[in-house]
Design a protein around this motif. Structure first.
Motif, mmCIF file in Angstrom:
data_model
loop_
_atom_site.group_PDB
_atom_site.id
_atom_site.type_symbol
_atom_site.label_atom_id
_atom_site.label_comp_id
_atom_site.label_asym_id
_atom_site.label_seq_id
_atom_site.Cartn_x
_atom_site.Cartn_y
_atom_site.Cartn_z
ATOM 1 N N MET A 1 0.791 -1.227 0.000
ATOM 2 C CA MET A 1 0.000 0.000 0.000
ATOM 3 C C MET A 1 0.826 1.280 0.000
ATOM 4 O O MET A 1 0.321 2.335 -0.410
ATOM 5 N N ALA A 2 2.063 1.239 0.477
ATOM 6 C CA ALA A 2 2.857 2.470 0.575
ATOM 7 C C ALA A 2 2.992 3.189 -0.776
ATOM 8 O O ALA A 2 2.787 4.413 -0.845
ATOM 9 N N PRO A 3 3.331 2.485 -1.867
ATOM 10 C CA PRO A 3 3.427 3.186 -3.154
ATOM 11 C C PRO A 3 2.097 3.825 -3.574
ATOM 12 O O PRO A 3 2.071 4.955 -4.072
ATOM 13 N N ILE A 4 0.988 3.097 -3.365
ATOM 14 C CA ILE A 4 -0.331 3.610 -3.739
ATOM 15 C C ILE A 4 -0.694 4.805 -2.858
ATOM 16 O O ILE A 4 -1.134 5.850 -3.344
ATOM 17 N N ALA A 5 -0.502 4.641 -1.541
ATOM 18 C CA ALA A 5 -0.892 5.689 -0.600
ATOM 19 C C ALA A 5 -0.081 6.963 -0.805
ATOM 20 O O ALA A 5 -0.623 8.076 -0.747
ATOM 21 N N MET A 6 1.218 6.824 -1.048
ATOM 22 C CA MET A 6 2.060 8.000 -1.232
ATOM 23 C C MET A 6 1.759 8.700 -2.561
ATOM 24 O O MET A 6 1.840 9.933 -2.660
ATOM 25 N N ALA A 7 1.387 7.922 -3.580
ATOM 26 C CA ALA A 7 0.978 8.532 -4.848
ATOM 27 C C ALA A 7 -0.315 9.322 -4.658
ATOM 28 O O ALA A 7 -0.482 10.420 -5.201
ATOM 29 N N ILE A 8 -1.222 8.774 -3.863
ATOM 30 C CA ILE A 8 -2.467 9.479 -3.550
ATOM 31 C C ILE A 8 -2.165 10.762 -2.782
ATOM 32 O O ILE A 8 -2.727 11.823 -3.059
ATOM 33 N N ALA A 9 -1.266 10.673 -1.797
ATOM 34 C CA ALA A 9 -0.908 11.847 -0.994
ATOM 35 C C ALA A 9 -0.369 12.962 -1.878
ATOM 36 O O ALA A 9 -0.724 14.139 -1.710
ATOM 37 N N THR A 10 0.474 12.594 -2.829
ATOM 38 C CA THR A 10 1.030 13.590 -3.755
ATOM 39 C C THR A 10 -0.069 14.212 -4.605
ATOM 40 O O THR A 10 -0.110 15.434 -4.803
ATOM 41 N N ARG A 11 -0.979 13.367 -5.079
ATOM 42 C CA ARG A 11 -2.035 13.832 -5.985
ATOM 43 C C ARG A 11 -3.007 14.791 -5.290
ATOM 44 O O ARG A 11 -3.496 15.739 -5.904
ATOM 45 N N VAL A 12 -3.295 14.556 -3.999
ATOM 46 C CA VAL A 12 -4.299 15.371 -3.308
ATOM 47 C C VAL A 12 -3.673 16.384 -2.350
ATOM 48 O O VAL A 12 -4.396 17.064 -1.610
ATOM 49 N N GLY A 13 -2.358 16.487 -2.345
ATOM 50 C CA GLY A 13 -1.704 17.504 -1.530
ATOM 51 C C GLY A 13 -1.642 17.206 -0.047
ATOM 52 O O GLY A 13 -1.595 18.120 0.780
ATOM 53 N N MET A 14 -1.627 15.933 0.321
ATOM 54 C CA MET A 14 -1.493 15.564 1.732
ATOM 55 C C MET A 14 -0.019 15.346 2.058
ATOM 56 O O MET A 14 0.681 14.656 1.302
ATOM 57 N N PRO A 15 0.513 15.895 3.159
ATOM 58 C CA PRO A 15 1.912 15.669 3.530
ATOM 59 C C PRO A 15 2.211 14.182 3.712
ATOM 60 O O PRO A 15 1.386 13.437 4.264
ATOM 61 N N ALA A 16 3.375 13.753 3.257
ATOM 62 C CA ALA A 16 3.758 12.342 3.362
ATOM 63 C C ALA A 16 3.823 11.898 4.816
ATOM 64 O O ALA A 16 3.569 10.722 5.129
ATOM 65 N N PHE A 17 4.155 12.812 5.716
ATOM 66 C CA PHE A 17 4.216 12.485 7.146
ATOM 67 C C PHE A 17 2.856 12.002 7.645
ATOM 68 O O PHE A 17 2.756 10.981 8.346
ATOM 69 N N LEU A 18 1.798 12.703 7.259
ATOM 70 C CA LEU A 18 0.457 12.326 7.701
ATOM 71 C C LEU A 18 0.028 10.993 7.102
ATOM 72 O O LEU A 18 -0.571 10.160 7.780
ATOM 73 N N MET A 19 0.340 10.775 5.826
ATOM 74 C CA MET A 19 -0.023 9.508 5.195
ATOM 75 C C MET A 19 0.733 8.350 5.841
ATOM 76 O O MET A 19 0.184 7.249 5.991
ATOM 77 N N THR A 20 1.969 8.581 6.241
ATOM 78 C CA THR A 20 2.748 7.533 6.912
ATOM 79 C C THR A 20 2.101 7.133 8.234
ATOM 80 O O THR A 20 2.041 5.939 8.574
ATOM 81 N N ILE B 1 -6.237 4.666 18.242
ATOM 82 C CA ILE B 1 -6.464 5.932 18.947
ATOM 83 C C ILE B 1 -5.225 6.809 18.896
ATOM 84 O O ILE B 1 -5.300 8.016 18.623
ATOM 85 N N VAL B 2 -4.054 6.208 19.135
ATOM 86 C CA VAL B 2 -2.807 6.980 19.145
ATOM 87 C C VAL B 2 -2.480 7.513 17.758
ATOM 88 O O VAL B 2 -2.188 8.714 17.585
ATOM 89 N N ASN B 3 -2.558 6.662 16.740
ATOM 90 C CA ASN B 3 -2.138 7.086 15.394
ATOM 91 C C ASN B 3 -3.161 7.988 14.705
ATOM 92 O O ASN B 3 -2.777 8.973 14.056
ATOM 93 N N ILE B 4 -4.442 7.678 14.847
ATOM 94 C CA ILE B 4 -5.456 8.555 14.258
ATOM 95 C C ILE B 4 -5.462 9.892 14.989
ATOM 96 O O ILE B 4 -5.585 10.962 14.373
ATOM 97 N N GLY B 5 -5.303 9.832 16.320
ATOM 98 C CA GLY B 5 -5.196 11.068 17.079
ATOM 99 C C GLY B 5 -4.003 11.891 16.637
ATOM 100 O O GLY B 5 -4.104 13.117 16.469
ATOM 101 N N LEU C 1 -4.733 13.581 13.250
ATOM 102 C CA LEU C 1 -5.619 14.747 13.360
ATOM 103 C C LEU C 1 -4.898 15.945 13.976
ATOM 104 O O LEU C 1 -5.013 17.068 13.494
ATOM 105 N N VAL C 2 -4.124 15.684 15.042
ATOM 106 C CA VAL C 2 -3.441 16.771 15.754
ATOM 107 C C VAL C 2 -2.310 17.372 14.929
ATOM 108 O O VAL C 2 -2.085 18.597 14.947
ATOM 109 N N MET C 3 -1.612 16.533 14.167
ATOM 110 C CA MET C 3 -0.431 16.998 13.426
ATOM 111 C C MET C 3 -0.775 17.635 12.072
ATOM 112 O O MET C 3 0.104 17.861 11.255
ATOM 113 N N GLY C 4 -2.043 17.890 11.822
ATOM 114 C CA GLY C 4 -2.425 18.582 10.590
ATOM 115 C C GLY C 4 -3.500 17.885 9.785
ATOM 116 O O GLY C 4 -4.030 18.443 8.820
ATOM 117 N N GLY C 5 -3.841 16.656 10.155
ATOM 118 C CA GLY C 5 -4.835 15.904 9.401
ATOM 119 C C GLY C 5 -6.224 16.509 9.469
ATOM 120 O O GLY C 5 -6.952 16.527 8.469
#
Length: 455
Positions: free
Chosen positions: A127-146, A205-209, A212-216
């Protein structure tokens, strides 16, 4: 100090051997410490524990090895024949072009893929290649997608069908006879799912939180009402081939047969002699893989090459050394040292903290988790009233929450797949800071959820 004075020379040598293995696993990823652990086990066992080479080799966890091989081979076939890729593509298209739904779709998809069998590493690699390509396409920081990808993969990693869950459940089943209350209810559909659920909600809870807190949250709010051409984001894949349908059906059968023993009334229709067969995930995986091979539904040679042999041997090798440690008294010494600073509730914090610190630099599933899970029976005696399932969950969660770090395989995969516009050095620093901080955050989460609240 009294505890240290009571430790025998044999126990000290086994502890030294384990310390060397852990240190090497932290500084040299190219060296498989599983083989090194077996070598140390032979030396320590032969010189200090009165165990010859044959006795040491007999401690090799053959049952765990066969389950891991069967399951990883089946899902390696599903990956190499393209089944998992197409399933992922169809799932991504489920957002219908609504960009605000993409984080949720990615998180759920990675969780499902991990749960049904490939495991956290394979699901992230897929999923990492797909997810990171999506992040680039929609302007989401790679940190948040990770945070989403790794958090989902590790949260679901303790599924009874996934390699990490198999490792954990195999070690727990071995210790279950020492705890009558656990042995009476220990099935892949009982406590195994409880442990999986503990990991899923705590890490979720930790990762979704964190997301959201880090910019999501700000990103999702900005995307409200925005759409994107779904065919550009995730082109519609070709329909599943007959061989891929065979593969998908085999995976569904694997899941059904493993959960079947818990279905009401099943024992009235299935002979008692068959029940142990269909309850063993390794046996079912080998049969499903064998059928796929006969149907020529996958490339077995490619599947064998794709299997995580290094992790399998790492887990089994470290288990051999820990068995020698147990015979030498080294395991008991570790139990007493942890027990000396722990209470029934705080033991969850200390287990989460130490597993997190070591896992930040070492293999979570291959080294840290097997090492600490072996301590649970002793800790249950050393720390009266400590909850066994809570301690197991603390070890599992603590050892995996830190894997967002770029020093781990999962974090490294996400960095490697990040878009060219990303500052990789900055991304590395952010993920490293986040990953290392998870040792404290994870320990605190374990204390809260498994200790104080007792969920």
């Amino acid at each position: 100090m009294e505890i240290l004075a009571e430790i025998s020379s044999a126990a000290w040598m086994s502890l030294l051997a384990l310390a060397i293995v852990v240190i090497i696993s932290c500084v040299n990823e190219d060296l498989n410490v599983g083989f090194l652990s077996i070598a140390f086990g032979v030396i320590v066992g032969g010189v200090w524990v009165d165990m010859n080479g044959v006795k040491v080799m007999n401690t090799f966890p053959l049952g765990l090895f066969m389950i891991l091989v069967g399951v990883t081979f089946l899902f390696a076939m599903a990956t190499t024949n393209g089944t998992m890729d197409k399933v992922s593509s169809y799932a991504i298209r489920a957002c219908g072009g609504k960009t605000a739904l993409l984080p949720l779709i990615v998180y759920i998809l990675v969780s499902i893929l991990t749960t049904i069998g490939p495991g956290n590493i394979a699901a992230t690699a897929l999923m990492a290649p797909i997810a990171m390509a999506i992040a680039t396409r929609v302007g989401m920081p790679a940190f948040l997608m990770t945070l989403l990808v790794v958090g989902a993969a590790n949260g679901a990693a303790f599924s009874p069908f996934a390699p990490t869950g198999i490792i954990s459940n195999g070690l727990i089943a071995k210790m279950a006879p020492q705890f009558p209350s656990i042995e009476a209810s220990w099935t892949l559909n009982g406590l195994a799912w409880k442990i999986h659920f503990n990991s899923t909600y705590c890490q979720g809870i930790v990762n979704i939180g964190g997301f959201l807190v880090m910019g999501g949250w700000a990103w999702v709010a900005k995307q409200h009402g925005q759409t994107i051409n779904i065919d550009e984001l995730a082109p519609k894949p070709e329909p599943l081939t007959l061989n891929q349908w065979y593969t998908l059906f085999a995976i569904l059968l694997l899941i059904f047969f493993v959960i079947a023993p818990a279905l009401p009334g099943l024992k009235d229709f299935v002979p008692e002699s068959i029940m142990p067969l269909i309850a063993n995930v390794g046996s079912i995986a080998f049969m499903m893989a064998g059928i796929l091979m006969l149907l020529n539904a996958g490339d077995s040679k490619a599947a064998v090459k794709a299997m995580p042999w290094g992790v399998i041997m790492m887990v089994c090798g470290v288990t051999v050394l820990i068995e020698v440690m147990d015979r030498s008294g080294g395991l008991n010494a570790m139990v007493k040292m942890i027990g000396a600073i722990s209470g029934p509730t705080s033991v969850n914090f200390w287990l989460g903290l130490w597993t997190g610190i070591i896992s930040a630099y070492s293999s979570s599933s291959g080294v840290v988790m097997p090492m600490f899970l072996h301590l649970v029976p002793g800790l249950a005696k050393e720390v009266p009233n400590a909850d066994v399932i809570a301690m197991i969950s603390s070890i599992n969660v603590g050892s995996h929450l830190v894997d967002t770090s770029p020093l781990s395989t999962l974090g490294a995969l996400c960095i490697a797949c990040a878009g060219e516009h990303e500052d990789k050095a900055k991304l590395f620093r952010k993920l490293l800071t986040w990953g290392l901080s998870m040792a404290i955050v994870g320990a605190s989460a374990c204390l809260l959820f498994f200790g104080i609240l007792g969920w």
